[in-house]
Design an enzyme around this catalytic site. Structure first.
Site, PDB file in Angstrom:
ATOM      1  N   PRO A  17     -16.360  10.794 -35.548  1.00 44.61           N
ATOM      2  CG  PRO A  17     -17.864  12.083 -36.747  1.00 44.61           C
ATOM      3  CD  PRO A  17     -16.548  11.399 -36.871  1.00 44.61           C
ATOM      4  CG  ASN A  18     -21.316  11.155 -32.546  1.00 43.02           C
ATOM      5  OD1 ASN A  18     -21.402  11.909 -31.576  1.00 43.02           O
ATOM      6  ND2 ASN A  18     -21.704  11.506 -33.756  1.00 43.02           N
ATOM      7  NE  ARG A  25     -23.301   6.814 -32.286  1.00 40.70           N
ATOM      8  CZ  ARG A  25     -22.670   6.785 -33.442  1.00 40.70           C
ATOM      9  NH1 ARG A  25     -21.459   6.256 -33.535  1.00 40.70           N
ATOM     10  NH2 ARG A  25     -23.218   7.281 -34.511  1.00 40.70           N
ATOM     11  CE1 TYR A  30     -22.729   2.378 -35.369  1.00 35.48           C
ATOM     12  CE2 TYR A  30     -24.177   3.552 -33.852  1.00 35.48           C
ATOM     13  CZ  TYR A  30     -23.667   3.367 -35.127  1.00 35.48           C
ATOM     14  OH  TYR A  30     -24.081   4.162 -36.160  1.00 35.48           O
ATOM     15  CG  ASN A  82     -16.013   3.680 -38.129  1.00 35.88           C
ATOM     16  OD1 ASN A  82     -16.666   4.415 -38.881  1.00 35.88           O
ATOM     17  ND2 ASN A  82     -16.583   2.844 -37.271  1.00 35.88           N
ATOM     18  CB  ALA A  85     -21.705  11.021 -39.315  1.00 32.40           C
ATOM     19  CG  HIS A  88     -22.548   8.364 -44.578  1.00 29.51           C
ATOM     20  ND1 HIS A  88     -22.288   7.146 -45.163  1.00 29.51           N
ATOM     21  CD2 HIS A  88     -22.692   8.117 -43.239  1.00 29.51           C
ATOM     22  CE1 HIS A  88     -22.295   6.206 -44.210  1.00 29.51           C
ATOM     23  NE2 HIS A  88     -22.525   6.774 -43.046  1.00 29.51           N
ATOM     24  CG  ASP A  95     -10.209  16.163 -51.734  1.00 27.89           C
ATOM     25  OD1 ASP A  95     -10.538  15.293 -52.560  1.00 27.89           O
ATOM     26  OD2 ASP A  95     -10.615  17.346 -51.778  1.00 27.89           O
ATOM     27  CD  GLU A 106     -15.449   3.247 -46.153  1.00 28.55           C
ATOM     28  OE1 GLU A 106     -14.944   3.183 -47.305  1.00 28.55           O
ATOM     29  OE2 GLU A 106     -16.608   3.655 -45.947  1.00 28.55           O
ATOM     30  CG  HIS A 108     -18.628   1.739 -42.094  1.00 35.03           C
ATOM     31  ND1 HIS A 108     -18.612   3.032 -41.652  1.00 35.03           N
ATOM     32  CD2 HIS A 108     -18.147   1.760 -43.367  1.00 35.03           C
ATOM     33  CE1 HIS A 108     -18.162   3.808 -42.610  1.00 35.03           C
ATOM     34  NE2 HIS A 108     -17.857   3.056 -43.664  1.00 35.03           N
ATOM     35  CB  SER A 110     -23.788  -0.678 -38.145  1.00 34.69           C
ATOM     36  OG  SER A 110     -23.543   0.511 -38.885  1.00 34.69           O
ATOM     37  NE  ARG A 115     -27.480   2.001 -39.012  1.00 38.21           N
ATOM     38  CZ  ARG A 115     -26.721   2.796 -38.248  1.00 38.21           C
ATOM     39  NH1 ARG A 115     -25.398   2.646 -38.268  1.00 38.21           N
ATOM     40  NH2 ARG A 115     -27.273   3.708 -37.485  1.00 38.21           N
TER      41      ARG A 115
HETATM   42  C1  DQA Z   1     -20.609   3.873 -38.601  1.00 34.63           C
HETATM   43  C2  DQA Z   1     -21.803   4.014 -39.530  1.00 34.63           C
HETATM   44  C3  DQA Z   1     -22.094   5.477 -39.825  1.00 34.63           C
HETATM   45  O1  DQA Z   1     -23.197   5.598 -40.708  1.00 34.63           O
HETATM   46  C4  DQA Z   1     -22.430   6.196 -38.539  1.00 34.63           C
HETATM   47  O2  DQA Z   1     -22.632   7.577 -38.784  1.00 34.63           O
HETATM   48  C5  DQA Z   1     -21.433   5.979 -37.464  1.00 34.63           C
HETATM   49  C6  DQA Z   1     -20.790   4.680 -37.329  1.00 34.63           C
HETATM   50  C7  DQA Z   1     -20.368   2.407 -38.181  1.00 34.63           C
HETATM   51  O3  DQA Z   1     -19.302   2.150 -37.643  1.00 34.63           O
HETATM   52  O4  DQA Z   1     -21.236   1.551 -38.365  1.00 34.63           O
HETATM   53  O5  DQA Z   1     -21.214   6.863 -36.641  1.00 34.63           O
HETATM   54  O6  DQA Z   1     -19.458   4.320 -39.277  1.00 34.63           O
END
Ligand code: DQA
Length: 154
Positions: A17-18, A25, A30, A82, A85, A88, A95, A106, A108, A110, A115
């Protein structure tokens, strides 16, 4: 040109998401690249390495789970995810990944460990074969390179 390398790699890149808002953003966190930029660069790298690459972004947990489930049945050999959110919060994504037999990396953008405390825990890390954080969008390339290197070493 035919690919003579031993194992055919089919990689699914999943963006949570996002991440569709990349480039606009919180660019201080990012970066300025858009998701289209990221996916194009990955497609170029995959093509050069003889890898079949698919990518998908969703803001919906269930759609990400459906994509992971579909990967069990379409010869996908690795998932680069990735979960944003959902990293977490989502036992359901964990699963689904636990039911996938291939490699899971995985990513990320950032460095989540620098953080807020709620970003320090990842459900997905319990399944991931590798975790990359803090390299910006280069982290996706590092993930793809790792999958390719494992193939070439096999
Ligand atoms: C993220 C880090 C997550 O905590 C955050 O919610 C994101 C992006 C990252 O790519 O750094 O949306 O996964």
């Amino acid at each position: 040109m035919s690919d003579t390398r031993a194992e055919a790699l089919k990689v699914l890149v999943l963006h949570g998401p996002n991440l569709n808002l990349l480039g606009t953003r919180q660019p201080e966190i990012y970066g300025g690249e858009t998701l289209v930029d990221v996916n194009h660069a990955l497609e170029r790298r995959a093509e050069a390495a003889g890898v079949t690459l698919a990518h998908r972004q969703s803001n919906h947990e269930g759609e990400l789970i459906d994509a992971i489930q579909a990967a069990r049945n379409d010869a996908t050999t690795a998932i680069i995810i990735n979960p944003a959110a959902y990293t977490h919060t989502s036992v359901a994504i964990l699963d689904a990944l636990n039911a996938f037999d291939g490699t899971v990396i995985e990513v990320h953008i950032s460095n989540v460990h620098q953080r807020e405390a709620f970003r320090h825990h990842s459900y997905v890390s319990m399944r991931a074969d590798g975790v990359i954080a803090g390299l910006g969008t280069q982290g996706y390339h590092a993930a793809l390179d790792a999958v390719v290197a494992a193939r070439d070493a096999a």
